[in-house]
Write a protein that holds these residues in place. Structure first.
Motif, PDB file in Angstrom:
ATOM      1  N   ALA A   1       0.839  -1.147   0.098  1.00 22.48           N
ATOM      2  CA  ALA A   1      -0.041   0.053  -0.066  1.00 22.48           C
ATOM      3  C   ALA A   1       0.883   1.299   0.153  1.00 22.48           C
ATOM      4  CB  ALA A   1      -0.918   0.128   1.135  1.00 22.48           C
ATOM      5  N   ILE A   2       0.517   2.154  -1.086  1.00 21.78           N
ATOM      6  CA  ILE A   2       1.337   3.427  -0.825  1.00 21.78           C
ATOM      7  C   ILE A   2       0.457   4.466  -0.385  1.00 21.78           C
ATOM      8  CG2 ILE A   2       2.364   5.058  -2.502  1.00 21.78           C
ATOM      9  CD1 ILE A   2       3.053   2.629  -4.354  1.00 21.78           C
ATOM     10  N   LEU A   3       1.195   5.183   0.721  1.00 24.67           N
ATOM     11  CA  LEU A   3       0.135   6.259   1.225  1.00 24.67           C
ATOM     12  C   LEU A   3       0.790   7.430   0.815  1.00 24.67           C
ATOM     13  CD1 LEU A   3      -0.345   4.706   4.714  1.00 24.67           C
ATOM     14  CD2 LEU A   3      -1.765   4.533   2.639  1.00 24.67           C
ATOM     15  N   ASP A   4       0.509   8.474  -0.034  1.00 25.23           N
ATOM     16  CA  ASP A   4       1.229   9.593  -0.194  1.00 25.23           C
ATOM     17  C   ASP A   4       0.594  10.759   0.309  1.00 25.23           C
ATOM     18  OD1 ASP A   4       2.414  11.414  -1.676  1.00 25.23           O
ATOM     19  OD2 ASP A   4       2.350  10.610  -3.756  1.00 25.23           O
TER      20      ASP A   4
END
Length: 249
Positions: free
Chosen positions: A241-244
């Motif tokens: 999961a990429i949290l930006d």
């Protein structure tokens, strides 16, 4: 200060009456000197800055010397020395005012002041004026009905050498002021995009057509990592999961 100015002029009038009479009267002159001492003590009690005190006293004494000189001249007594003293002290006041304005325009700081929900900036104007500070709403488009906190925040500009004293005076006004702090500004260091050379292998591994501008991949050796993993088969799959935040820097 209007009060000290009036006291100073009254003092010089009393001194002038005593000095310009046919027989010099010591009582009015003594009363005049007492009033001068009271005027000077009020400047000290008022907690003015040294520059402001000297400027105000110079202006008040300049006018006072001219009043005294006029009274002496009318009584046909020597008045030129007092005219000269008045001119010099007024000139000093003008120079100090000019230098103070230049300095204030260059060397200023801002602080954030939050008032109570039922308070107005006019209720602390006397504190701001004491420190040559000016206030404006930090969020002018926000109304009290929209946000009672933000609508009561003001951005106050003050000379740097008076910041600490102003914060101290505002903080002590617990009836109107909820919070004060220096408005510190921090500049983010913007990354410099450096176009890179995209190889055929990178084009396959990194299917972003602008991969050459992805400075972060070079910084973390991402290209090398891709090259190492090109022919590797994972033992098991993993969910990433990429949290930006959307904020670069």
């Amino acid at each position: 200060m209007l009060l000290t100015g009036l006291i100073t002029i009254a003092a010089f009038i009393l001194i002038g009456r005593g000095a310009s009479s046919a027989e010099r009267k010591p009582l009015p002159m003594a009363a005049g000197f007492i009033l001068l001492a009271i005027s000077l003590s009020l400047h000290v009690v008022h907690h003015e800055s040294l520059m402001r005190s000297v400027t105000t006293v110079s202006a008040e004494f300049g006018v006072g010397f001219w009043v005294l000189a006029g009274m002496l001249s009318k009584a046909h007594r020597p008045a030129k020395p007092f005219f000269a003293l008045g001119a010099m002290t007024l000139a000093l006041a003008v120079v100090l005012i000019a230098s103070g304005k230049i300095r204030s325009a260059i060397d200023v700081e801002t602080i954030l002041v939050e008032l109570g929900p039922d308070d107005r900036i006019e209720e602390v104007e006397h504190i701001l004026a004491r420190h040559d500070a000016a206030a404006e709403r930090a969020y002018p488009t926000v109304t009290l009905s929209e946000d009672a906190d933000l609508a009561q925040v003001y951005l106050v500009t003050v000379p740097v050498d008076r910041t600490d004293r102003l914060i101290e005076d505002l903080t002590s006004d617990r009836e109107n002021v909820d919070h004060t702090e220096v408005n510190r500004l921090f500049d983010m260091i913007h990354p410099v995009s450096q176009p890179g050379v995209v190889t055929e292998a990178e084009s396959v591994l990194e299917n972003d057509p602008l991969v050459g501008r992805q400075w972060a991949l070079s910084a973390i050796n991402g290209h090398e990592a891709h090259a190492l993993l090109k022919d590797a088969a994972p033992a098991r799959k993993a969910v990433v999961a990429i949290l930006d935040t959307g904020v670069d820097g």
